[in-house]
Design a protein around this motif. Structure first.
Motif, PDB file in Angstrom:
ATOM      1  N   LEU A  63       0.806  -1.218   0.000  1.00  0.00           N
ATOM      2  CA  LEU A  63       0.000   0.000   0.000  1.00  0.00           C
ATOM      3  C   LEU A  63       0.840   1.269   0.000  1.00  0.00           C
ATOM      4  N   THR A  64       1.844   1.313   0.840  1.00  0.00           N
ATOM      5  CA  THR A  64       2.656   2.530   0.902  1.00  0.00           C
ATOM      6  C   THR A  64       3.308   2.827  -0.443  1.00  0.00           C
ATOM      7  N   GLY A  65       3.828   1.796  -1.067  1.00  0.00           N
ATOM      8  CA  GLY A  65       4.461   1.993  -2.365  1.00  0.00           C
ATOM      9  C   GLY A  65       3.464   2.471  -3.400  1.00  0.00           C
ATOM     10  N   LEU A  66       2.290   1.889  -3.368  1.00  0.00           N
ATOM     11  CA  LEU A  66       1.247   2.295  -4.303  1.00  0.00           C
ATOM     12  C   LEU A  66       0.827   3.737  -4.060  1.00  0.00           C
ATOM     13  N   ALA A  67       0.671   4.089  -2.789  1.00  0.00           N
ATOM     14  CA  ALA A  67       0.266   5.458  -2.452  1.00  0.00           C
ATOM     15  C   ALA A  67       1.319   6.458  -2.931  1.00  0.00           C
ATOM     16  N   THR A  68       2.580   6.135  -2.714  1.00  0.00           N
ATOM     17  CA  THR A  68       3.645   7.036  -3.137  1.00  0.00           C
ATOM     18  C   THR A  68       3.640   7.200  -4.652  1.00  0.00           C
ATOM     19  N   ARG A  69       3.483   6.092  -5.316  1.00  0.00           N
ATOM     20  CA  ARG A  69       3.483   6.132  -6.767  1.00  0.00           C
ATOM     21  C   ARG A  69       2.363   6.997  -7.323  1.00  0.00           C
ATOM     22  N   LEU A  70       1.227   6.959  -6.655  1.00  0.00           N
ATOM     23  CA  LEU A  70       0.079   7.723  -7.128  1.00  0.00           C
ATOM     24  C   LEU A  70       0.034   9.134  -6.554  1.00  0.00           C
ATOM     25  N   ALA A  71       0.936   9.428  -5.639  1.00  0.00           N
ATOM     26  CA  ALA A  71       0.912  10.712  -4.937  1.00  0.00           C
ATOM     27  C   ALA A  71      -0.399  10.876  -4.191  1.00  0.00           C
ATOM     28  N   TRP A  72      -0.842   9.800  -3.534  1.00  0.00           N
ATOM     29  CA  TRP A  72      -2.063   9.837  -2.734  1.00  0.00           C
ATOM     30  C   TRP A  72      -1.718   9.780  -1.257  1.00  0.00           C
ATOM     31  N   GLU A  73      -2.652  10.267  -0.456  1.00  0.00           N
ATOM     32  CA  GLU A  73      -2.573  10.013   0.975  1.00  0.00           C
ATOM     33  C   GLU A  73      -2.830   8.531   1.179  1.00  0.00           C
ATOM     34  N   ARG A  74      -2.219   7.989   2.210  1.00  0.00           N
ATOM     35  CA  ARG A  74      -2.427   6.563   2.429  1.00  0.00           C
ATOM     36  C   ARG A  74      -3.851   6.262   2.866  1.00  0.00           C
ATOM     37  N   SER A  75      -4.426   7.149   3.640  1.00  0.00           N
ATOM     38  CA  SER A  75      -5.785   6.862   4.095  1.00  0.00           C
ATOM     39  C   SER A  75      -6.752   6.898   2.908  1.00  0.00           C
ATOM     40  N   ARG A  76      -6.457   7.780   1.974  1.00  0.00           N
ATOM     41  CA  ARG A  76      -7.301   7.808   0.781  1.00  0.00           C
ATOM     42  C   ARG A  76      -7.231   6.466   0.065  1.00  0.00           C
TER      43      ARG A  76
END
Lengths: 175, 175
Positions: A63-76
């Motif tokens: 999840l963290t890697g995916l969030a970073t890649r998408l420039a999203w908040e992790r909770s989002r």
DNA sequence: GGAAGCTACATGACATGTCACCCAATTCGG
DNA sequence: CCGAATTGGGTGACATGTCATGTAGCTTCC
């Protein structure tokens, strides 16, 4: 403290470029959302998630890697994956290496949805973006965007995507 | 990863350009939101609205025109203006020419908020966007973006914005 | 080995955006 | 002028995104 750097002004040329960028981005986002929604029953965020997963080995990503890649908040991302998994597009599965981590995994249905949606999306991108663009400008546009990307990665607040973060600075930039 | 090259969509060069565009847009949006929020207590959408109004004669604009200019749904604008007017940044006032129409009007507080927020935003734009960009590429970038913009206007689903093709969300030179 | 602190996520309350549908003013065709 | 169609806008239910906070697993260091 340089005397002049306190009040940054963009040159007129830079301003116009920036306005053009913002106009393009606003309208393009609108068109992409609309097309995906009506043709494939996916939102642009859905599509981004599916793409990122499909592009990763095994169709899975932490999840963290995916969030970073998408420039999203992790909770989002957490909320969004919950909704997408309710629709059967992705699954959550505990990571093999770290028991507190979760991987998002593309399901067959998710991959199918992506496959079904991609041609229409690509077609839209071609029509809206590249068909009006002088081909001679393409290399410069690409280089410029890559330079800006590198700049945002270097000076932005988000960690650099890809591999583990927190490594020593000084690694060579990659495109 | 693209075994069926039967789809006549994007050339590899176009694809890479497109990916670069998406990466830049995602991260840049994130940074702008963050900076405005923490430094000026405004969201990027707030800022876009204030800018559009400030750029219009009398600081007022009819809702439909404003929505088109921002590439927003009208109902979104309606809700958003309600919240912004609750914060005192804008006002609604009935249009002089059409009794069913409403104008959004910038208040003094709204103008002040914009003035206060602009330098920090401009600084961010310079740092994240232009400082990493080879100046020699600027003209090509600008032309490319303007071509794309024209393309989206011509082939997109949104109406062309009002004749006063002034500035869109962005910033003013500030004197 | 065990407390302190970090990292990976989840969650609930709340802000924001979308969709379907509403009403009022204007326009258009007789 | 009358009524239907069009246009400008508002609203409420619901989808989505953000923030603050909670919990569990990893890590450090004595």
């Amino acid at each position: 403290m340089s005397p002049n750097s306190g009040s940054p002004v963009l040159t007129p040329d830079q301003q116009e470029t920036w306005f053009a960028y913002m106009r393009v981005m606003l309208r393009l986002s609108h068109e992409m959302n609309r097309q995906l929604q009506t043709d494939s029953d996916l939102s642009l965020p859905d599509f981004d998630v599916l793409n990122a997963l499909a592009d990763s080995p095994g169709g899975r990503l932490q999840l963290t890697g995916l969030a970073t890649r998408l420039a999203w908040e992790r909770s989002r991302l957490s909320h969004h994956l919950q909704r997408m998994s309710a629709r059967g597009l992705v699954e959550r599965s505990p990571s093999a290496t770290d028991r507190r981590a979760t991987d998002a995994v593309l399901t067959d249905a998710g991959r199918a949805a992506l496959t079904a949606a991609t041609p229409g999306h690509a077609e839209l991108v071609r029509r809206m973006f590249f068909d009006g663009l002088d081909p001679a400008l393409l290399p410069a546009l690409r280089t410029a965007l890559e330079q800006v990307h590198e700049q945002v990665l270097t000076h932005g607040t988000l960690p650099r995507p890809g591999r583990p973060q927190g490594r020593l600075p000084g690694l060579e930039p990659e495109a």
